[in-house]
Motif scaffolding. Structure first.
Motif, PDB file in Angstrom:
ATOM      1  N   LEU A   1      70.963 -73.483 -82.289  1.00 37.10           N
ATOM      2  CA  LEU A   1      71.113 -73.788 -83.708  1.00 37.10           C
ATOM      3  C   LEU A   1      72.229 -72.932 -84.307  1.00 37.10           C
ATOM      4  O   LEU A   1      72.400 -71.769 -83.943  1.00 37.10           O
ATOM      5  N   ASN A   2      72.954 -73.528 -85.247  1.00 35.21           N
ATOM      6  CA  ASN A   2      74.055 -72.798 -85.885  1.00 35.21           C
ATOM      7  C   ASN A   2      74.021 -72.995 -87.393  1.00 35.21           C
ATOM      8  O   ASN A   2      75.048 -73.176 -88.036  1.00 35.21           O
ATOM      9  N   THR A   3      72.824 -72.942 -87.956  1.00 37.53           N
ATOM     10  CA  THR A   3      72.664 -73.054 -89.400  1.00 37.53           C
ATOM     11  C   THR A   3      73.069 -71.742 -90.065  1.00 37.53           C
ATOM     12  O   THR A   3      73.320 -70.736 -89.399  1.00 37.53           O
ATOM     13  N   ASN A   4      73.110 -71.752 -91.388  1.00 37.82           N
ATOM     14  CA  ASN A   4      73.480 -70.532 -92.121  1.00 37.82           C
ATOM     15  C   ASN A   4      72.515 -69.383 -91.816  1.00 37.82           C
ATOM     16  O   ASN A   4      72.936 -68.224 -91.696  1.00 37.82           O
ATOM     17  N   ILE A   5      71.222 -69.716 -91.684  1.00 37.70           N
ATOM     18  CA  ILE A   5      70.239 -68.670 -91.388  1.00 37.70           C
ATOM     19  C   ILE A   5      70.494 -68.085 -90.013  1.00 37.70           C
ATOM     20  O   ILE A   5      70.446 -66.857 -89.822  1.00 37.70           O
ATOM     21  N   GLN A   6      70.805 -68.935 -89.029  1.00 43.93           N
ATOM     22  CA  GLN A   6      71.028 -68.431 -87.668  1.00 43.93           C
ATOM     23  C   GLN A   6      72.314 -67.613 -87.572  1.00 43.93           C
ATOM     24  O   GLN A   6      72.373 -66.631 -86.835  1.00 43.93           O
ATOM     25  N   VAL A   7      73.342 -68.026 -88.325  1.00 43.81           N
ATOM     26  CA  VAL A   7      74.581 -67.239 -88.375  1.00 43.81           C
ATOM     27  C   VAL A   7      74.282 -65.852 -88.924  1.00 43.81           C
ATOM     28  O   VAL A   7      74.732 -64.824 -88.394  1.00 43.81           O
TER      29      VAL A   7
END
Length: 413
Positions: free
Chosen positions: A147-153
């Motif tokens: 996953l590369n969502t804002n939270i994961q970043v």
């Protein structure tokens, strides 16, 4: 068997026919005709009854045959459920008319060498009586993208920054920042990430009890996270680091081996790169205590492969994320390869150093290349500086410059 409804029908029909046959004649003069009619009815009823019995038996026979065929089909029809991990083709065994369900998955319910274990090995091959081997997948199954969502970043960069702070020796500062962030970043992914960061800090501080407690808290929260597979891989990574610091190399190699299936199911990145580094280090440690030269060489070849894979994984981290990890992984890998080629490492029981008496000129040349690569990459933390100094000391020892090697070892200490 004849059904009860058929029996009741036959009995009712027989009763009706008997009643018809028992009807008294209305006129004495017509009695001969009535007796003839009564005889005809009786004969007809007997024939009809026999025909119905034959028909019922035939129907029952057909129903019994169909039931036997259905039973045989059910026995032959097996359902094989196969969990698929990694990129390899899948082969399973099935019976005739069987159905095979293939479930590519990265979810796992593991068991390791201690409490809070999270890994277990699986062999998905199933067998039936006829032992027929059926190839199910003609092409490799692809990796699942991380996953590369804002939270994961945000989570990746948090872990990268806090880990670097701890590696620089700022243990107390790292602990304060982590505790403050846990109060404000309340989503499950951030909570798990901050516990991972706190685990690294506890390991660097030598507090393994706290590290294992934090990893236990991570397990409780994992099911609520969005990026569970990558968090789980980080769990394996940090637990294996604790095993390494404790000197439990056999337990560590078992742990990292069980985590390799997750490495194969996710797209590469820095977390998988660290896991590969740890596995290579454990294999190297085990090779140090291997007396059989052929087996030792085989282990060294495996360790070399994992070091090389780690560098490739780190380079494939998402652009702009985990900059410290992306830099440090190659440094660790190159330093580890240099020590591996030189055959200079401390054995698991700390009784031997440099068990490989024969180091080829080719291995010495490769070691020099790895040392140069570390120096080119730079040394971002004290651990890298130590490993680089030890690799240089081992190189001088192999070249016969014992005095220079001893001085470099003192500097490393």
């Amino acid at each position: 068997k004849i059904s009860q409804s058929t029996v009741r029908f036959v009995r009712t029909l027989g009763t009706m026919l008997d009643q018809c046959a028992a009807v008294p004649p209305q006129n004495h003069q017509t009695r001969p005709w009535a007796e003839s009619w009564q005889l005809v009815v009786l004969q007809t009823s007997i024939v009809g009854l026999l025909a119905l019995i034959v028909l019922a038996v035939k129907v029952a026979s057909l129903l019994l045959q169909e039931r036997e065929e259905a039973t045989a089909y059910t026995v032959a029809k097996t359902i094989n459920i196969t969990n698929v991990y990694g990129d390899d083709n899948i082969i399973t065994s099935t019976g005739s008319n069987s159905t095979v369900n293939i479930s590519p998955t990265s979810s796992h319910t593991p068991s390791t060498d201690s409490v809070h274990g999270m890994g277990e090995k699986n062999n998905p091959t199933l067998y039936t009586e006829d032992r027929t081997i059926v190839p199910l997948v003609s092409k490799p199954i692809g990796r699942s993208p991380r996953l590369n969502t804002n939270i994961q970043v945000s989570c990746r960069n948090l872990l990268d920054t806090l880990a670097q702070l701890s590696a620089d020796g700022e243990i107390a500062k790292c602990e304060i920042i982590t505790e403050e962030l846990r109060k404000t970043k309340t989503d499950p992914d951030s909570q798990v990430t901050l516990r991972h960061a706190a685990t690294i800090n506890a390991i660097n501080a030598g507090d393994f009890g706290k590290a294992y407690r934090l990893l236990g808290e991570v397990e409780v929260l994992l099911d609520d996270t969005e990026n569970q597979a990558e968090h789980r891989l980080a769990w394996f990574q940090h637990r294996s680091v604790a095993k390494m610091w404790e000197g439990k190399y056999a337990a560590g190699v078992h742990l990292t081996e069980e985590a390799l299936f997750l490495v194969e199911t996710l797209t590469p990145g820095c977390i998988s790169a660290w896991l590969l580094i740890n596995h290579a280090l454990f294999v190297t440690k085990i090779a140090a205590d291997e007396d059989n030269a052929s087996e030792r060489r085989s282990l060294m070849t495996k360790a070399e492969k994992f070091y090389q894979q780690a560098v490739l994984h780190a380079r494939q981290e998402y652009e702009g994320q985990m900059p410290h990890f992306r830099s440090r992984v190659p440094q660790f890998a190159y330093a580890g390869l240099a020590m591996l080629y030189l055959g200079c490492w401390e054995s698991a029981d700390s009784s031997r150093l440099g068990i490989c008496t024969d180091v080829s000129p080719q291995d010495i040349k490769k070691a020099k290349s790895m040392i140069a690569a570390v120096e080119k990459e730079g040394t971002e933390c004290n651990v890298i500086k130590f490993l680089l100094m030890m690799a240089k000391a081992c190189l001088q020892y192999r070249l016969g410059n014992h005095h220079e090697g001893c001085e470099l070892a003192r500097q490393a200490r």
